[in-house]
Design an enzyme around this catalytic site. Structure first.
Site, PDB file in Angstrom:
ATOM      1  N   LYS A   1       5.341   9.949   7.941  1.00 38.36           N
ATOM      2  CA  LYS A   1       5.169   9.495   9.327  1.00 38.36           C
ATOM      3  C   LYS A   1       6.207  10.075  10.304  1.00 38.36           C
ATOM      4  CE  LYS A   1       2.423   5.510   8.014  1.00 38.36           C
ATOM      5  NZ  LYS A   1       1.048   5.649   8.398  1.00 38.36           N
TER       6      LYS A   1
ATOM      7  N   ASP B   1       9.435   2.865  -0.968  1.00 40.76           N
ATOM      8  CA  ASP B   1       8.468   3.516  -0.092  1.00 40.76           C
ATOM      9  C   ASP B   1       8.903   3.246   1.349  1.00 40.76           C
ATOM     10  OD1 ASP B   1       6.359   4.157   1.540  1.00 40.76           O
ATOM     11  OD2 ASP B   1       4.812   3.367   0.198  1.00 40.76           O
TER      12      ASP B   1
ATOM     13  N   TYR C   1       0.865  -1.175   0.000  1.00 38.73           N
ATOM     14  CA  TYR C   1       0.000   0.000   0.000  1.00 38.73           C
ATOM     15  C   TYR C   1       0.904   1.228   0.000  1.00 38.73           C
ATOM     16  CZ  TYR C   1      -3.308   3.518   1.728  1.00 38.73           C
ATOM     17  OH  TYR C   1      -4.081   4.642   1.883  1.00 38.73           O
TER      18      TYR C   1
END
Ligand code: HOZ
Length: 429
Positions: free
Chosen positions: A267, A239, A144
């Site tokens: 994050k 990622d 994802y």
């Protein structure tokens, strides 16, 4: 368990917000029941709207690596706010953040700040297409990368939890440019490059896939990816939104030795404020506007509050040698969890890297190397485990397919209590 205030808020929220939440996985559909509403959070604990205290292993889905509301971050935001909350004009913190990222992550020679991990991966995809002049992107099932049109194809996280890995609203013509492969499948990777290598702009991969539970690259898989991409002049987009600054100062790429062409970050880098970043090789990054033809922009990009929070968090991690401490906490958590599993007489599959973990409800002897194997987990057993822990004061992510996070604020006492609760609940499943 009665949670009258959370229940009342949720029924109001459902009238006004789709599904009652601002991000789908928060709705608890993966485990049933209703979400609680949070009142406040500090350190490793959160308090819900009904006054219940919980040990938290979600950590705002990864950013809270120092724990919730750390003093250094609050102080940094407060002093930055006194000078102005948003400028939309270049300022010194942007240079400082860029310098920190480029120093800590050697594959990044230039970097641009954005406001979320989704923006970071979306910009990487556009840049890879602009740089190579090609359209196709390879991604892996279960990975994802945020809610980017091109990447919501066989996606993990909430898309998987809610049974919509291929989102409505993504035109078939666009989805056709996304090739999906099984993770850790070298033959599939070789075959796709043999057939379409000169059409592939980039391979995008979660450095450590953590949106279908948690599994790891098999030895040689990333080396093969690097070799094939080099041979075909395709880019690797790593990622590291979850793993960047969490698993090591230089992210997972520091641990595995892969040098990606582009990296997406988010994050931890924002200290809990909305921040993402993407960066990589200079010649690729120089294709961005205003130097190059690939357009990308943002009113709030490089926001001073967000960057001061992020920089304060990164500096504190470095000052405390946070990564070594997180590894030690992770090892303690693993040891206690495994002992708890043994006490409960359960042979479930516990996975961990550093401060990230996942418990699959399949036998520990069953390998989990990709989405297909992760799907074998007994999701009904996970839901019982989740609710049993929540009732006893431990909050894990409300989906089998999300990773858990430890922070520097978690104590040995938290971990021991969690293991006792987990063992008690597992014994009843
Ligand atoms: N992107 C997160 C899951 N990997 C979910 C974020 C949220 O729901 O807040």
């Amino acid at each position: 368990m009665k949670s009258p205030r959370s229940s009342a808020l949720f029924s109001e929220a459902r009238k006004l917000i789709p599904g009652g939440v601002n991000s789908p996985v928060r709705a608890f559909r993966g485990v049933g029941g209703e979400p609680f509403f949070v009142e406040r959070a500090t350190g490793s604990h959160i308090w819900d709207a009904d006054g219940r205290e919980l040990i938290d292993y979600v950590g705002t889905w990864g950013p809270a690596i120092l724990g919730h509301a750390p003093r250094v971050v609050i102080d940094a935001i407060t002093s930055a706010a006194a000078k102005g909350v948003s400028f939309g004009i270049p300022h010194a913190l942007e240079v400082e953040m860029a310098r920190t990222i480029c120093e800590w992550v050697p594959s990044i020679e230039k970097v641009r700040m954005v406001n979320s991990g989704t923006e970071a991966t979306m910009s990487c995809v556009r840049l890879a297409r602009g740089f190579t002049g090609r359209g196709k992107i390879v991604k892996f099932t279960g990975c994802y990368h945020g809610h980017v049109d091109s990447l919501l194809v066989k996606a993990g996280s909430g898309a998987l939890t809610h049974g919509t890995p291929d989102s409505a609203g993504v035109p078939a013509e666009l989805a056709a440019l996304t090739i999906t492969l099984r993770y850790n499948d070298p033959d599939a990777l070789r075959a796709v490059f043999a057939a379409q290598g000169n059409e592939i702009a980039a391979v995008i991969v979660e450095s450590v896939p953590a949106n279908a539970g948690l599994y790891f690259p098999e030895p040689g898989f990333y080396e093969l990816m690097r070799k094939l991409c080099a041979e075909h002049e395709s880019l690797i987009i790593f990622d590291e939104v979850m793993t960047g600054f969490r698993l090591a100062r230089g992210g997972y790429q520091q641990l595995c030795g892969l040098k990606p062409d582009l990296t997406a970050l988010g994050k931890v880098i924002g200290g809990g404020l909305p921040v993402g970043a993407f960066g990589g090789r200079r010649e690729i990054m120089d294709q961005l506007s205003p130097d190059g033809p690939v357009y990308q922009a943002g009113t709030l990009s490089g926001n001073p509050l967000a960057l001061s929070a992020g920089l304060a968090q990164l500096r504190e991690l470095e000052r405390l040698d946070g990564w070594a401490k997180l590894d030690a906490l992770g090892a303690e958590f693993e040891e206690r969890t495994r002992a708890g599993l043994k006490r409960a007489g359960r042979d479930y599959n516990f996975r961990r890297i550093g401060s990230m973990f996942c418990l699959y409800f399949t036998s520990a002897s069953t390998p989990i190397r990709n989405l297909e194997e992760a799907m074998l987990s007994d999701k009904a057993a996970f839901a019982k485990f989740f609710h049993g822990c929540l009732e006893r004061g431990v909050y894990f992510a409300p989906s089998q397919f999300e990773a858990g996070f430890l922070s520097l604020a978690h104590t040995s006492e938290d971990i021991a209590r969690t293991a006792d609760i987990a063992a008690e609940v597992l014994g009843k499943i």
